[in-house]
Design an enzyme around this catalytic site. Structure first.
Site, mmCIF file in Angstrom:
data_model
loop_
_atom_site.group_PDB
_atom_site.id
_atom_site.type_symbol
_atom_site.label_atom_id
_atom_site.label_comp_id
_atom_site.label_asym_id
_atom_site.label_seq_id
_atom_site.Cartn_x
_atom_site.Cartn_y
_atom_site.Cartn_z
ATOM 1 N NE ARG A 1 -3.044 2.633 2.966
ATOM 2 C CZ ARG A 1 -3.928 2.911 3.920
ATOM 3 N NH1 ARG A 1 -4.446 1.936 4.647
ATOM 4 N NH2 ARG A 1 -4.286 4.159 4.154
ATOM 5 C CG HIS A 2 0.798 4.294 -2.880
ATOM 6 N ND1 HIS A 2 2.086 4.311 -3.365
ATOM 7 C CD2 HIS A 2 0.013 3.936 -3.931
ATOM 8 C CE1 HIS A 2 2.079 3.980 -4.658
ATOM 9 N NE2 HIS A 2 0.839 3.746 -5.012
ATOM 10 C CB VAL A 3 0.769 3.367 4.080
ATOM 11 C CG1 VAL A 3 1.541 2.056 4.195
ATOM 12 C CG2 VAL A 3 0.402 3.904 5.455
#
Length: 405
Positions: A163-165
């Site tokens: 995930r983009h995190v």
């Protein structure tokens, strides 16, 4: 009579020679000595056969994760066994290490290319791939962090979550820390790719950029990138261009402020929590290292990446209408990204060091934009915004970049 009998017996005994006595004694002792020898050989054979059967049965039990079918049939015939009640269920099959991997992918650093590969690999190697569709929520509240980390930990192992995190510190909340991996690229190239992708999308469809950013006005969509940089529009200045470091620094508010603190925290997290951080400019070497370090996830990834079928899919992820700004704009942008470049150079050196340890020949490549041009326009290059101004700018409305500073 008695006397004569005794005399005859005595006479008979007296007539036996010493040789006869010795022969009789030898026969007696040979019989006695043969008994224990015959017994010990038989016992030894019995013990070895028992040991062999025990080892074979134990190996069979462990390889199959439970007792053989014949033992289950015998138990059913004889009645229910209390073994499970006394000892609990058999131990589960041993998981590969590491069996929990998180890829907190950095935007516009080849992440869509890697995700396509991961989907093919997950089907091939039977691991659980969970790819989040959330792209615009990299900073989380404390409650959101805990919920996400618990959800990740509950995924059946082995798993790979992506995930983009920004970096999540599992141990801070007493949750088992997974292994992290990631890929970054030259900061200016990443910025240019993102700038044009937001406006014009990629080769997957001519109109997909309109679906991605339907509210973008034409004035913003067709804004010249040199104007954006040189006239210091918010999209092309700090803290917007301070993008890569927060992915490794973490969720602390200070991680979003360009400075030494965030830079050093990001370096520390890389060294303590990341198995590998590669650079997109050497993607094939990154994939090869992942295959060496995580074989139960990435075995065969390089052959898939080089296959004609994958090339057709991979070519669709390239950003369209991308072009390079003027040298003056690059100089200004490089100065604003000096912390990003210090981090990028650190990662590149670490990556080359790992390639050397593994035995891969490192083909060292110079940075895409050399810092030497900073000397030419040092006096004309605007300084980054103060930290307070950076934080306030980040909270402004997304359309505020149109307002000239």
């Amino acid at each position: 009579m008695m006397k004569n009998f005794s005399s005859s017996s005595l006479h008979s005994n007296n007539n036996q020679t010493p040789n006869h006595v010795r022969e009789r004694n030898n026969r007696k002792y040979s019989l006695l000595s043969a008994l224990p020898l015959r017994f010990s050989l038989r016992g030894y054979s019995f013990c070895m056969a028992t040991l062999f059967l025990f080892c074979f049965a134990s190996l069979f039990y462990q390889l199959n994760g439970g007792p053989p079918k014949i033992l289950l049939d015998i138990r059913q015939y004889l009645g229910e066994s209390t073994f499970l009640d006394d000892h609990g269920p058999p131990a589960p099959n041993v998981l590969p290490f590491p069996s929990q991997v998180v890829y907190n992918r950095v935007g516009k650093c080849g992440s869509r290319t890697v995700v396509i590969l991961l989907r093919l690999l997950a089907e091939k190697h039977q691991f659980n791939l969970v790819s989040s569709d959330i792209h615009n929520k990299t900073r989380l509240t404390k409650h959101e962090q805990v919920d996400l980390m618990k959800n990740i930990s509950n995924i059946p192992q082995p798993f790979l979550y992506t995930r983009h995190v920004h970096f999540l510190n599992f141990t801070r909340f007493r949750i088992e820390q997974p292994v992290y991996i990631n890929i970054i690229r030259d900061p200016i190239n990443r910025f240019l790719s993102n700038y044009f992708f937001r406006r014009f999308g990629d080769w997957r469809g001519e109109q997909n950029h309109l679906i991605r950013t339907p509210g973008m006005k034409d004035d913003e969509r067709y804004l010249d990138i040199n104007v954006c940089i040189l006239e210091n529009y918010p999209e092309c200045s700090n803290p917007r261009v301070f993008y890569i470091i927060p992915y490794f620094c973490g969720q602390h508010p200070q991680c979003r402020e360009p400075g030494v603190w965030a830079l050093e925290r990001a370096k520390q997290n890389v060294q303590e929590n990341y198995l590998l951080v590669g650079i997109l400019e050497e993607l094939e070497d990154v994939l090869l290292l992942l295959e060496r370090l995580l074989p139960h996830y990435f075995t065969g990834v390089l052959s898939i990446y080089k296959s004609p079928d994958y090339k057709k899919m991979g070519n669709m992820t390239g950003t369209v209408r991308k072009h390079t700004p003027t040298l003056e704009a690059l100089q200004v942008l490089y100065h604003r990204m000096r912390y990003e470049y210090e981090f990028y150079n650190f990662i590149r050196d670490q990556f080359h060091l790992m390639k050397k340890k593994i035995g891969l020949k490192s083909v060292s490549q110079p940075p895409a934009h050399s810092p030497s041009f900073l000397r030419e326009l040092a006096l004309r290059t605007p300084e980054p915004l103060d930290e307070d101004e950076e934080f306030d700018t980040d909270l402004e409305d997304a359309n505020s970049w149109l307002v000239h500073p």
